[in-house]
Design an enzyme around this catalytic site. Structure first.
Site, PDB file in Angstrom:
ATOM      1  N   ASP A  62     -28.125   8.908  73.404  1.00 30.01           N
ATOM      2  CA  ASP A  62     -28.599   7.642  72.846  1.00 30.01           C
ATOM      3  C   ASP A  62     -27.439   7.070  72.038  1.00 30.01           C
ATOM      4  O   ASP A  62     -27.070   7.617  70.999  1.00 30.01           O
ATOM      5  CB  ASP A  62     -29.811   7.874  71.946  1.00 30.01           C
ATOM      6  N   VAL A  63     -26.848   5.988  72.501  1.00 25.96           N
ATOM      7  CA  VAL A  63     -25.625   5.479  71.872  1.00 25.96           C
ATOM      8  C   VAL A  63     -25.863   4.961  70.464  1.00 25.96           C
ATOM      9  O   VAL A  63     -24.901   4.762  69.703  1.00 25.96           O
ATOM     10  CB  VAL A  63     -24.962   4.378  72.725  1.00 25.96           C
ATOM     11  N   TYR A 154     -30.101 -10.348  71.374  1.00 26.77           N
ATOM     12  CA  TYR A 154     -29.166 -10.037  72.459  1.00 26.77           C
ATOM     13  C   TYR A 154     -27.924 -10.922  72.362  1.00 26.77           C
ATOM     14  O   TYR A 154     -26.786 -10.441  72.452  1.00 26.77           O
ATOM     15  CB  TYR A 154     -29.852 -10.214  73.812  1.00 26.77           C
ATOM     16  N   LYS A 158     -24.020  -9.687  71.673  1.00 25.41           N
ATOM     17  CA  LYS A 158     -22.915  -9.886  72.598  1.00 25.41           C
ATOM     18  C   LYS A 158     -21.784 -10.696  71.956  1.00 25.41           C
ATOM     19  O   LYS A 158     -20.608 -10.524  72.310  1.00 25.41           O
ATOM     20  CB  LYS A 158     -23.421 -10.545  73.878  1.00 25.41           C
TER      21      LYS A 158
END
Length: 323
Positions: A62-63, A154, A158
């Site tokens: 799990d990053v 999101y 990014k």
């Protein structure tokens, strides 16, 4: 850098771009360490990578957890002796109006997409700097330059991934670590399970907004950056047009993007139940590269959408010149 015999770590490898990248590297003869939360998907991917001609190791990770990412780097180096390339491709999302996104979901998107890249970059750079060479690839998105409605966390994430790449390149230059390269990839809409896996509170299904490009196209771009590193690469002609439009006509681009997302990124009917998607628990199954968004009309749709964007830009340029 030679891709053949390189040691490559790929996060987010259970599906989509990460899985496509792992297979592309394996097909070129690289040793690939694949990481994601789904052990069964990673086991299947290892078999596919070995069948493609590469060596592979699966490390469930799990990053969002720095300790797990550090363990991923350690196991990769122990198994293959070094790390040459690290690809941060893990990402999750949520579709909902800003004020209706549960705060736990909002934080989770930022933890995976932003802190996941931070954890990966810190783990990778320890090895790359010690070796004096290597490539770190962060997968951002066209949304990291042209944000859209209903996916605020999101888009924020990014933008942050893109900023991280700029900052790291500057620090490495100042440290005279010129053999270590940091590259950012900005894909347009890609045919992956990402949209089906996203959390969604809009009561409308998330749909891949055309034109849709293949994940293999992004994978080839990532492998290309290992051979010839570049600061940033946009994947998909429409993505390049959007970035150009946003640069010269930001206000109009915002309006057009809002309209297009509401019209074609979400289904027209209220036909979806609220879902946390894969934010807090991984999706079931053995993983897949594609999301099934390519229909028989994909080429025509792509051409029409690209042409419309180009014509819009040209019309705006003419109108501006007449002022």
């Amino acid at each position: 850098m030679r891709v053949r015999d390189a040691v490559v770590v790929v996060t987010g490898a259970s599906s989509g771009i990460g899985r496509a990248a792992a297979l592309e590297f394996a097909g070129k003869g690289a040793s690939v360490v694949v990481a994601a939360r789904r052990p069964e998907a990673l086991r299947e991917l290892v078999r596919e990578c070995e069948a493609a001609g590469g060596r592979a190791l699966a490390v469930p990770t799990d990053v969002a957890d720095a300790h797990q990412v550090n363990n991923l780097a350690r196991l990769a180096a122990e198994r293959f002796g070094r790390i040459d390339v690290w690809v941060n491709a893990a990402a999750v999302s949520v579709f909902a109006p800003f004020e209706e996104i549960p705060l736990d979901d909002f934080r989770r998107v930022l933890d995976v997409n932003v802190m996941g890249c931070v954890h990966g970059a810190r783990a990778a750079l320890r090895y790359l700097r010690d070796q004096g060479r290597g490539v770190l690839v962060n997968v951002s998105s066209v949304v990291g330059a042209v944000p859209q409605p209903y996916t605020a966390p999101y888009g924020m994430s990014k933008f942050a991934v893109r900023a991280l790449g700029v900052s790291l390149r500057q620090e490495l230059r100042l440290a005279k670590a010129r053999g270590v390269r940091v590259c950012t990839v900005l894909p347009a809409t890609i045919d992956t399970p990402f949209f089906a896996h996203a959390a969604n509170y809009t009561e409308r299904r998330a749909v891949a907004m055309p034109p849709v490009y293949s994940p293999e196209r992004v994978a080839r771009a990532i492998v290309g950056l290992v051979r010839v590193p570049r600061r940033e690469v946009v994947v998909g002609p429409v993505g390049r047009v959007l970035l150009l439009q946003a640069k010269f006509w930001p206000g109009l681009t915002e309006k057009l993007t809002a309209f297009q997302v509401d019209r074609s990124h979400l289904s027209r009917q209220q036909d979806a139940d609220p879902t946390h998607g894969n934010l807090h628990e991984p999706a079931p199954g053995t993983g897949e590269v594609h999301g099934g968004w390519h229909g028989g009309r994909r080429t025509a749709v792509r051409r029409v959408a690209t042409g419309a964007l180009v014509l819009t830009g040209a019309a705006l340029a003419v109108a501006r010149g007449r002022r």
